[in-house]
Design a protein around this motif. Sequence first.
Motif, PDB file in Angstrom:
ATOM      1  N   ARG A  90      -1.292  -5.575  -1.438  1.00 17.41           N
ATOM      2  CA  ARG A  90      -2.571  -5.516  -2.160  1.00 17.41           C
ATOM      3  C   ARG A  90      -2.468  -6.189  -3.519  1.00 17.41           C
ATOM      4  O   ARG A  90      -1.440  -6.050  -4.197  1.00 17.41           O
ATOM      5  CB  ARG A  90      -3.003  -4.050  -2.377  1.00 17.41           C
ATOM      6  CG  ARG A  90      -2.959  -3.187  -1.118  1.00 17.41           C
ATOM      7  CD  ARG A  90      -3.960  -3.682  -0.086  1.00 17.41           C
ATOM      8  NE  ARG A  90      -3.705  -3.103   1.220  1.00 17.41           N
ATOM      9  CZ  ARG A  90      -4.406  -2.109   1.745  1.00 17.41           C
ATOM     10  NH1 ARG A  90      -5.375  -1.553   1.061  1.00 17.41           N
ATOM     11  NH2 ARG A  90      -4.140  -1.678   2.955  1.00 17.41           N
ATOM     12  N   ASN A 121      -4.303  -4.349 -13.842  1.00 17.78           N
ATOM     13  CA  ASN A 121      -4.306  -3.365 -14.928  1.00 17.78           C
ATOM     14  C   ASN A 121      -5.767  -3.129 -15.349  1.00 17.78           C
ATOM     15  O   ASN A 121      -6.553  -4.075 -15.436  1.00 17.78           O
ATOM     16  CB  ASN A 121      -3.488  -3.907 -16.108  1.00 17.78           C
ATOM     17  CG  ASN A 121      -3.589  -3.034 -17.334  1.00 17.78           C
ATOM     18  OD1 ASN A 121      -4.469  -3.229 -18.162  1.00 17.78           O
ATOM     19  ND2 ASN A 121      -2.711  -2.058 -17.436  1.00 17.78           N
ATOM     20  N   GLU A 154     -11.107 -12.260 -11.795  1.00 17.29           N
ATOM     21  CA  GLU A 154     -12.056 -12.374 -10.681  1.00 17.29           C
ATOM     22  C   GLU A 154     -11.930 -13.736  -9.994  1.00 17.29           C
ATOM     23  O   GLU A 154     -12.053 -13.840  -8.774  1.00 17.29           O
ATOM     24  CB  GLU A 154     -13.495 -12.169 -11.191  1.00 17.29           C
ATOM     25  CG  GLU A 154     -13.888 -10.704 -11.327  1.00 17.29           C
ATOM     26  CD  GLU A 154     -14.033  -9.988  -9.988  1.00 17.29           C
ATOM     27  OE1 GLU A 154     -14.533 -10.581  -9.032  1.00 17.29           O
ATOM     28  OE2 GLU A 154     -13.618  -8.819  -9.902  1.00 17.29           O
ATOM     29  N   VAL A 160      -4.377   1.952 -11.380  1.00 19.63           N
ATOM     30  CA  VAL A 160      -4.694   0.519 -11.406  1.00 19.63           C
ATOM     31  C   VAL A 160      -5.884   0.259 -10.483  1.00 19.63           C
ATOM     32  O   VAL A 160      -6.258   1.126  -9.699  1.00 19.63           O
ATOM     33  CB  VAL A 160      -3.489  -0.335 -10.916  1.00 19.63           C
ATOM     34  CG1 VAL A 160      -2.311  -0.213 -11.861  1.00 19.63           C
ATOM     35  CG2 VAL A 160      -3.071   0.057  -9.492  1.00 19.63           C
ATOM     36  N   TYR A 161      -6.445  -0.944 -10.603  1.00 18.29           N
ATOM     37  CA  TYR A 161      -7.479  -1.353  -9.649  1.00 18.29           C
ATOM     38  C   TYR A 161      -6.802  -2.002  -8.446  1.00 18.29           C
ATOM     39  O   TYR A 161      -5.821  -2.736  -8.613  1.00 18.29           O
ATOM     40  CB  TYR A 161      -8.436  -2.360 -10.287  1.00 18.29           C
ATOM     41  CG  TYR A 161      -9.346  -1.773 -11.338  1.00 18.29           C
ATOM     42  CD1 TYR A 161     -10.068  -0.618 -11.099  1.00 18.29           C
ATOM     43  CD2 TYR A 161      -9.501  -2.395 -12.578  1.00 18.29           C
ATOM     44  CE1 TYR A 161     -10.911  -0.082 -12.053  1.00 18.29           C
ATOM     45  CE2 TYR A 161     -10.344  -1.869 -13.544  1.00 18.29           C
ATOM     46  CZ  TYR A 161     -11.042  -0.714 -13.277  1.00 18.29           C
ATOM     47  OH  TYR A 161     -11.873  -0.185 -14.224  1.00 18.29           O
ATOM     48  N   GLU A 162      -7.345  -1.737  -7.271  1.00 18.12           N
ATOM     49  CA  GLU A 162      -6.814  -2.349  -6.047  1.00 18.12           C
ATOM     50  C   GLU A 162      -7.864  -3.347  -5.574  1.00 18.12           C
ATOM     51  O   GLU A 162      -8.816  -2.986  -4.888  1.00 18.12           O
ATOM     52  CB  GLU A 162      -6.586  -1.235  -5.014  1.00 18.12           C
ATOM     53  CG  GLU A 162      -5.818  -1.690  -3.810  1.00 18.12           C
ATOM     54  CD  GLU A 162      -5.660  -0.555  -2.792  1.00 18.12           C
ATOM     55  OE1 GLU A 162      -5.394   0.595  -3.193  1.00 18.12           O
ATOM     56  OE2 GLU A 162      -5.821  -0.836  -1.593  1.00 18.12           O
ATOM     57  N   LEU A 163      -7.691  -4.608  -5.984  1.00 13.75           N
ATOM     58  CA  LEU A 163      -8.793  -5.559  -5.861  1.00 13.75           C
ATOM     59  C   LEU A 163      -8.936  -6.225  -4.496  1.00 13.75           C
ATOM     60  O   LEU A 163     -10.029  -6.589  -4.101  1.00 13.75           O
ATOM     61  CB  LEU A 163      -8.663  -6.655  -6.933  1.00 13.75           C
ATOM     62  CG  LEU A 163      -8.688  -6.190  -8.390  1.00 13.75           C
ATOM     63  CD1 LEU A 163      -8.537  -7.384  -9.318  1.00 13.75           C
ATOM     64  CD2 LEU A 163      -9.983  -5.451  -8.700  1.00 13.75           C
ATOM     65  N   LEU A 164      -7.796  -6.425  -3.817  1.00 14.43           N
ATOM     66  CA  LEU A 164      -7.894  -7.205  -2.579  1.00 14.43           C
ATOM     67  C   LEU A 164      -6.742  -6.871  -1.634  1.00 14.43           C
ATOM     68  O   LEU A 164      -5.596  -6.749  -2.065  1.00 14.43           O
ATOM     69  CB  LEU A 164      -7.846  -8.701  -2.955  1.00 14.43           C
ATOM     70  CG  LEU A 164      -8.046  -9.730  -1.856  1.00 14.43           C
ATOM     71  CD1 LEU A 164      -9.458  -9.653  -1.295  1.00 14.43           C
ATOM     72  CD2 LEU A 164      -7.800 -11.142  -2.408  1.00 14.43           C
ATOM     73  N   ASP A 165      -7.102  -6.759  -0.350  1.00 14.87           N
ATOM     74  CA  ASP A 165      -6.079  -6.602   0.684  1.00 14.87           C
ATOM     75  C   ASP A 165      -5.663  -8.014   1.102  1.00 14.87           C
ATOM     76  O   ASP A 165      -6.485  -8.764   1.635  1.00 14.87           O
ATOM     77  CB  ASP A 165      -6.675  -5.831   1.878  1.00 14.87           C
ATOM     78  CG  ASP A 165      -5.641  -5.574   2.968  1.00 14.87           C
ATOM     79  OD1 ASP A 165      -4.524  -6.117   2.864  1.00 14.87           O
ATOM     80  OD2 ASP A 165      -5.950  -4.826   3.904  1.00 14.87           O
ATOM     81  N   LYS A 188       0.838  -1.199   0.000  1.00 15.39           N
ATOM     82  CA  LYS A 188       0.000   0.000   0.000  1.00 15.39           C
ATOM     83  C   LYS A 188       0.880   1.258   0.000  1.00 15.39           C
ATOM     84  O   LYS A 188       0.487   2.293  -0.544  1.00 15.39           O
ATOM     85  CB  LYS A 188      -0.916  -0.017   1.232  1.00 15.39           C
ATOM     86  CG  LYS A 188      -1.900   1.121   1.310  1.00 15.39           C
ATOM     87  CD  LYS A 188      -2.982   1.027   0.256  1.00 15.39           C
ATOM     88  CE  LYS A 188      -3.954   2.195   0.334  1.00 15.39           C
ATOM     89  NZ  LYS A 188      -4.920   2.206  -0.769  1.00 15.39           N
ATOM     90  N   TYR A 244      -8.228  -6.062 -16.720  1.00 11.22           N
ATOM     91  CA  TYR A 244      -9.380  -6.419 -15.899  1.00 11.22           C
ATOM     92  C   TYR A 244     -10.632  -6.537 -16.772  1.00 11.22           C
ATOM     93  O   TYR A 244     -11.499  -7.368 -16.517  1.00 11.22           O
ATOM     94  CB  TYR A 244      -9.596  -5.377 -14.796  1.00 11.22           C
ATOM     95  CG  TYR A 244     -10.726  -5.735 -13.862  1.00 11.22           C
ATOM     96  CD1 TYR A 244     -10.536  -6.643 -12.828  1.00 11.22           C
ATOM     97  CD2 TYR A 244     -11.994  -5.184 -14.043  1.00 11.22           C
ATOM     98  CE1 TYR A 244     -11.588  -6.991 -12.000  1.00 11.22           C
ATOM     99  CE2 TYR A 244     -13.046  -5.524 -13.219  1.00 11.22           C
ATOM    100  CZ  TYR A 244     -12.838  -6.427 -12.192  1.00 11.22           C
ATOM    101  OH  TYR A 244     -13.886  -6.779 -11.373  1.00 11.22           O
ATOM    102  N   ARG A 256      -7.530 -12.558   8.029  1.00  9.21           N
ATOM    103  CA  ARG A 256      -7.795 -11.191   8.515  1.00  9.21           C
ATOM    104  C   ARG A 256      -7.635 -11.088  10.031  1.00  9.21           C
ATOM    105  O   ARG A 256      -7.829 -12.017  10.740  1.00  9.21           O
ATOM    106  CB  ARG A 256      -9.195 -10.752   8.107  1.00  9.21           C
ATOM    107  CG  ARG A 256      -9.300 -10.605   6.607  1.00  9.21           C
ATOM    108  CD  ARG A 256     -10.580  -9.954   6.165  1.00  9.21           C
ATOM    109  NE  ARG A 256     -10.709 -10.056   4.716  1.00  9.21           N
ATOM    110  CZ  ARG A 256     -10.228  -9.184   3.844  1.00  9.21           C
ATOM    111  NH1 ARG A 256      -9.577  -8.135   4.264  1.00  9.21           N
ATOM    112  NH2 ARG A 256     -10.381  -9.353   2.549  1.00  9.21           N
TER     113      ARG A 256
END
Lengths: 209, 365
Positions: free
Chosen positions: A181, A185, A197, A83-88, A73, A189, A209
């Motif tokens: 993360r 692109n 996905e 860019v897309y930040e899809l998942l932590d 991050k 995507y 988590r």
Amino acid sequence: MEFINVALPKGRLGEKVLSMFEKAGYTCPSIHEENRKLIFENAEVGIRYFWVKPSDVAIYVERGAADIGVAGKDILLEYEPDVYELLDLCLGKCRMAVAAKKDFCDNTNSTLRVATKFYRIAERYYAEKCRDIDIIHLNGSIELAPILGLSDVIVDIVETGKTLYENNLEPKETIVEISARLIANRASYQFKNALIEKIKDALSLQVKR
Amino acid sequence: MQIDNGILKTDERVAYTLRSLYSRFGYCQYKMSKFEEYALYARNKDFLISDSIISFTDTSGRLLALKPDVTLSIINNSKDEAGTVQKLYYDENVYRIPKGSRSFKEIKQIGLECIGDIGIFEVCEVLSLAIRSLSSISEDYIFEISHVGLMESVLDSLSLGEDVKKQALLCINQKNSDGLYGICAINSVPKEVADTLNVFISNYNSVDEALAAVSGICTAGVADASLSELTEIISFLKQIGLCDNVKIDFSITGEKNYYSGVAFKGYIKGIPTAVLSGGRYDKLMRKMGRASGAIGFAVYLDLLERLDMAGQEFDVDVLLIHGKDIARAIAKADELSKDGKTVRVVGQIPCNLRYRELIDLTGED
């Protein structure tokens, strides 16, 4: 067959990330072989990995050389790649913090000298506080700056704080929590939506988590 | 004069095709000067993609700029006339510092603007032309459509603070679901509100699925007009057979704060960023003192260079080594080129040239 190109960050974090991808079903036996190859692929699961410098992952993804990648991050906040930040992934957890000598007290009647590798994050943080600062952009050994009087404070990543404490420094304020993360692109995507996905969903099952 | 299509690069071919397309729909070319008053851009810096502008003083002492943008100039020269619509297209170069770079670049853009009394017909027409623009570049395209007005109405109805709203929009733009829930938790925003916002991030397999999801969060009186506009647009695109490669994607959040209705982007396979971008920009019109509405888009022709790079395997079809009989070499080159081949005639094989076939005439001397 359509491959998903994945930029992995070199180093300890990268090894953990790779393990997460493998547990999610995206194995790649060739990446564990002793050789000088730069790109590793497994056609059976349609994945192609390559190791890059952690700070370069976002560039590879933003410019489409990689469809997805894993970046800290801190890098995303500093370089603001499109860019897309899809998942932590909740890996490599640490924090971006302001640190200084233990006896330091911020005298707000003068310009604060801030040494950092992350000058955009530092600039934004102090701009929100309307604090006048003098940014000293360093590339490494940031902790030295306050000890030698080069700066009043530093803005840097703090994991355990051990290095700071051993040098008579301590974290004073937390700017933001950091972790790895999954990024994608924007064009990839769209065109490889189902595949990306699917990877995201499989990885999210591995996130602790 | 006959133009050999094979010699045209993708950006050149596309520029001709799009000029023809826009002309056929009654759009007139707007040919503009390379320079514009610097003050126009200084006043509207937040609209520009890059802050940096090449400026200079002309012979009369006026501060001018090399155009960093076309839309501002077109609005600046437009007039409010009730009941009329201006339909314009342009094919111009602009000068900007691309993101991540430190030097100026000349960027070739073609696009269109529809300014005036804008209704649903104009919106649909512009969208159909944007999709046709993409399909004329490649069959492998994706057209993403969002509705900034709809998003704003939903966000306003949730009574969020300005700061939370700004951060939520950034998360929507980045499809950052984890970040969105994090921000809501920190700011004591109820989970149901976060779930509502997450509808704008979720991935949808079809436009109908996306419309259904959005309808679900538009409670009575919220975003009615925007939702029905978006529904009508999708229905129109289906009717004219242009909806196959269309996706509803709310990550287009109108980050520059000038879009007011639909906003859209177009992608071509093989190019890592959007090659087409546009939307309805009534807010910008208001900022520039105009009462009319406006919608338009630009196609970034410079990005199409990547398509040529991918396809170019050889520099020439034939490398012809001439001997002493130069006339024979020229005649041979002529014969080959009439067959549609590219030929380079040389005395000896050059380095760094990729050729498909080698014909050596030296042995026939």
